[in-house]
Design an enzyme around this catalytic site. Sequence first.
Site, PDB file in Angstrom:
ATOM      1  CB  ALA A 214      -0.931   0.001   1.203  1.00  0.00           C
ATOM      2  CG  ASP A 243       3.919 -12.914 -10.241  1.00  0.00           C
ATOM      3  OD1 ASP A 243       5.050 -12.709  -9.739  1.00  0.00           O
ATOM      4  OD2 ASP A 243       3.194 -13.863  -9.914  1.00  0.00           O
TER       5      ASP A 243
END
Length: 303
Positions: A214, A243
């Site tokens: 975050a 990814d």
Amino acid sequence: MRILNFGSLNLDHTYRVPHIAAPGETMTSQSLEIRPGGKGLNQSVALARAGAEVFHAGLVGVDGDLLRAVCEESGVDTRFICTSDVRSGNAIIQVDDSGQNCIILYPGANRAVDEEFADKVLEFFAAGDYLLLQNEISSLSYIIDKAWEKGMKIILNPSPMDGRLRKCDLEKVWLFILNEVEGEQLSGEKDPDGILRVMRQMYPQAEIVLTLGAQGSLYCNGEWTVRQEIFPVETVDTTGAGDTFTGYFITEYLDSGDPAKALRTAAMASAIAVSAKGAADAVPEIGEVQRRLEEQERYETKR
């Protein structure tokens, strides 16, 4: 710009649960979905959907047709995905109601990669090509050494961190892309600035991308640092977000040479990915990412 991603291919078994199971706890899942995954496959799909020319090398079992097919459908060159007599790797994934996940990996055919197979793949590549690696396949140290001897530029996502990775010559890595947990495991520091400082001392030749959940992401090349905030969205599933970030960052960075632009593009791509279920299935196409970036720029201009 040719990218060889020598990485894992898994069948993900994803269980939707109210919360991540605690030790000794038994619970009934709300659903089960079986999807293609593995850090290697996810990153190849992200690279291809971002517009890169990517070749995936790895092993699957006789149950791996789905894994090869999803790569082909995404535009990945699959000539180096071969079939082993070991069943394909798989993952058991818990995803809770907040979108957080917990993963158990069975390596399967991913750990059947040997030096002979590595040599057969690497003979097709040369200086000027890029090699992307994670730590979900065997013979990693050998692949790094042989690729470096060829003059390939090595990009490493050191996940999952374990003792095998510490046996590799990481001074041959050109670009690290890692999260704060992996950064702490490599550097011994918890603070992001401390992680970057120690990693630069350990690997002064390398460029580093550090993702912070975050808190966004950082790029550091020893001379200057770039920071990027996240684009807030409603989180559905974080499984393939890292990814997706990796694939989009690499593609944009190699194309433009601009790490700030690459971080921003990767941040938007991963924000879109966490808004959908699955790992490879959730990786967005480049057109959607560009459209959302244009919308974001118009919004920021009006503020």
